[in-house]
Write an enzyme that holds these catalytic residues in place. Sequence first.
Site, PDB file in Angstrom:
ATOM      1  N   HIS A  81      -6.210   1.650   7.083  1.00 28.48           N
ATOM      2  CA  HIS A  81      -5.035   2.195   7.768  1.00 28.48           C
ATOM      3  C   HIS A  81      -4.780   3.621   7.295  1.00 28.48           C
ATOM      4  CE1 HIS A  81      -2.272   1.504   4.300  1.00 28.48           C
ATOM      5  NE2 HIS A  81      -2.952   0.374   4.123  1.00 28.48           N
ATOM      6  N   ASP A  83      -1.712   5.123   7.421  1.00 28.20           N
ATOM      7  CA  ASP A  83      -0.346   5.399   6.971  1.00 28.20           C
ATOM      8  C   ASP A  83      -0.174   5.082   5.492  1.00 28.20           C
ATOM      9  OD1 ASP A  83      -0.644   2.652   7.757  1.00 28.20           O
ATOM     10  OD2 ASP A  83       1.534   2.411   7.683  1.00 28.20           O
ATOM     11  N   ASP A 109      -3.593   3.488  -1.853  1.00 27.56           N
ATOM     12  CA  ASP A 109      -3.300   2.697  -0.652  1.00 27.56           C
ATOM     13  C   ASP A 109      -3.114   3.614   0.546  1.00 27.56           C
ATOM     14  OD1 ASP A 109      -2.662   0.593   0.993  1.00 27.56           O
ATOM     15  OD2 ASP A 109      -0.759   0.122   0.023  1.00 27.56           O
ATOM     16  N   GLU A 139       0.520   0.146   9.142  1.00 22.59           N
ATOM     17  CA  GLU A 139       0.224  -1.084   8.417  1.00 22.59           C
ATOM     18  C   GLU A 139       1.337  -1.413   7.439  1.00 22.59           C
ATOM     19  OE1 GLU A 139      -1.377  -3.714   5.234  1.00 22.59           O
ATOM     20  OE2 GLU A 139      -0.564  -1.700   5.011  1.00 22.59           O
ATOM     21  N   GLU A 140       2.056  -0.386   6.971  1.00 26.62           N
ATOM     22  CA  GLU A 140       3.036  -0.573   5.891  1.00 26.62           C
ATOM     23  C   GLU A 140       4.416  -0.967   6.408  1.00 26.62           C
ATOM     24  OE1 GLU A 140       2.175  -0.740   2.958  1.00 26.62           O
ATOM     25  OE2 GLU A 140       0.511   0.596   2.512  1.00 26.62           O
ATOM     26  N   GLU A 168      -9.023  -1.930   1.780  1.00 29.92           N
ATOM     27  CA  GLU A 168      -7.802  -1.937   0.959  1.00 29.92           C
ATOM     28  C   GLU A 168      -8.199  -1.964  -0.516  1.00 29.92           C
ATOM     29  OE1 GLU A 168      -4.515  -2.049   1.541  1.00 29.92           O
ATOM     30  OE2 GLU A 168      -4.206  -2.697   3.617  1.00 29.92           O
ATOM     31  N   HIS A 342       1.925   1.839  -3.761  1.00 29.56           N
ATOM     32  CA  HIS A 342       3.377   2.030  -3.533  1.00 29.56           C
ATOM     33  C   HIS A 342       4.089   2.502  -4.798  1.00 29.56           C
ATOM     34  CE1 HIS A 342       3.213  -1.254  -0.131  1.00 29.56           C
ATOM     35  NE2 HIS A 342       2.173  -0.448  -0.131  1.00 29.56           N
TER      36      HIS A 342
END
Lengths: 373, 373
Positions: A81, A83, A109, A139-140, A168, A342
């Site tokens: 992803h 984002d 990430d 995705e987040e 991932e 994150h």
Amino acid sequence: MPAGMPSTPTTRRELDLDSDVVSLTAALCDIPSVSGAEGELADAVERALGRLPHLRVVRDGNTVVARTELGRPERVVLAGHLDTVPLTDPPNLPTQRRAGELWGRGTVDMKGGVAVQLRLAAELAEPNRDLTYLFYDCEEVEAARNGLARLARNAPELLEADFAVLLEPTDGGIEGGCKGTLRVEVATVGVAAHSARPWNGRNAIHAAAPVLQRLADYQPRTATVDGLDYHEALNAVGIRGGIAGNVIPDACVVTVNYRFGPDRTLAEAEEHVRTLFEGYAVTVTDGAEGARPGLRLPTARSFVEALALPVTAKQGWTDVARFSALGVPAVNFGPGDPNLAHHDEERCPVEQVEQAEQSLLRWLRRAPAAAST
Amino acid sequence: MPAGMPSTPTTRRELDLDSDVVSLTAALCDIPSVSGAEGELADAVERALGRLPHLRVVRDGNTVVARTELGRPERVVLAGHLDTVPLTDPPNLPTQRRAGELWGRGTVDMKGGVAVQLRLAAELAEPNRDLTYLFYDCEEVEAARNGLARLARNAPELLEADFAVLLEPTDGGIEGGCKGTLRVEVATVGVAAHSARPWNGRNAIHAAAPVLQRLADYQPRTATVDGLDYHEALNAVGIRGGIAGNVIPDACVVTVNYRFGPDRTLAEAEEHVRTLFEGYAVTVTDGAEGARPGLRLPTARSFVEALALPVTAKQGWTDVARFSALGVPAVNFGPGDPNLAHHDEERCPVEQVEQAEQSLLRWLRRAPAAAST
């Protein structure tokens, strides 16, 4: 302009797919792409891939798909992803390289994984399997906005494949399949009354004691699928009850999350929870099936053999389950420690990005026959 | 103007203390006096009492005090609040008389009692005990605004007495003393983690199971004081916990309300709850002591003997506890079913208002000596 400050783009930024994978990771991170604002990065990815004559490029919103069409007997999806979660304040960008690590939002990430995808796209004009490179948005955030789910609705043929690798972060190992997740509300009912005269009522919070006790006593199962251990879990994730400080509560609701092995369907998971809380009102609020690792399939076996890396079960739910639902076995494999995803101090060892690139190049360059002996 | 519509007062309304007690109740109800807006009614009460030469009248905000000063060896307070909860929509005023009942806001809580007070004030120029008539504001709202509490701060000498009768609705019986109330929060602590990997955390909601079980198993004591039974109660009145649907909760808080017999102090009640929840974090949020009925004291005994009515323990906390804290034993005795207080269909049998008036007249007219034999 002071050194270290991010520049406001006055001209569009181009990605150089011939640069080394670590520099490419930094370049990807330095085009911020918080969920919902992936446009600039998706444009740059689309343009860079468009320059490669061995790929057919398709755009769906801020999702970009690039495919080889060599007529190989197998097709593999490499997915990531675009984002990220929001930046820190002050922003943890532009990236910085310190003592063998790349720091900044997205380094784990998952722009390291995206950089590996783009390097493979540039290097592998003639891979041993047909490849579908998938770069998706959102995705987040909530599932309804997920770019992979949208593509599966809009153009499912673009996702057809024998195997998928989701890049991932897995700290450099291979994580197979994932557990499913089910959320239910278990409710108790009482009768409101003044708390000085509780004999006129019935306390719904007291009635929840056995619900909590069953959760505390629960012995979770471990489901072993294709040799991987999925540790189930059943937990209260919320509880609420009470009307006022002088009123016997007439309702109490316990929100329960069941994480179940990929050998169970969502319906079987619901049945299990309903049996466990028999006698209580159980309402399903949401759920998603898990994914079998599919590691006994030939393509998956060749992947594992070529990479020669440890394989473990993915405990959390991930987008591999979306591939699984489409009939495509999928694994997670990517650079970066998922515990730093994150995180304010998000950072990735550059060595892991380089090793992921080399491992996948090795797998996709060698003759398929070698893997199936 | 259509019949049955309340008139907007263009001239000030006067109370006729020589009218019968039921008509006076209706007249009091028909001057609306929702908490905080008791001014017009307090003015009317003050003017009506000011016309009685045997009383000394004092005003404190919207609280009115009227006293006989006959030098009697005993003094009794007759107390009632002027305010009501809000009217219904459409308004349940003006009052209506139907089949032996008076309907409308205030008929139960507690303008029937106030009418009895005013009738006694008019009738008893020479009562057998000195009397203090107390009409106060803001009983139905937060304690900080309570007119009785304010008077106790501003002019405590006006509340000195040997006994107090609070004319709150008791369905015509006598209710002695009241239980105390204590609220605490009992907290459990955990460690947050992803709910797919609960082994990295500790579930604070599961840890609350024994707290709820102790509450469910608790055998409340009955405290017998002066022959009256106060049934204690210990109840969860609220519970909260949880961070998100995929996170092991790190905290759970159970709000517990302990209603305790008037033989226990607030400190003893707190000690009891802390012992019961030993090992958990217990935080006191608020509390108030109860009130002993004081029924063994001579004045109280004469009251009970003169009225010849059943005496029961008051289970809820009431303003009798404020008198008790000032050293004045107090009982509740008034017309109306307390279950209809605040009710949309608030209504009172007129017979109960008449009987309350007659009972109190009888007690306050007969020779005190007769009561103490």
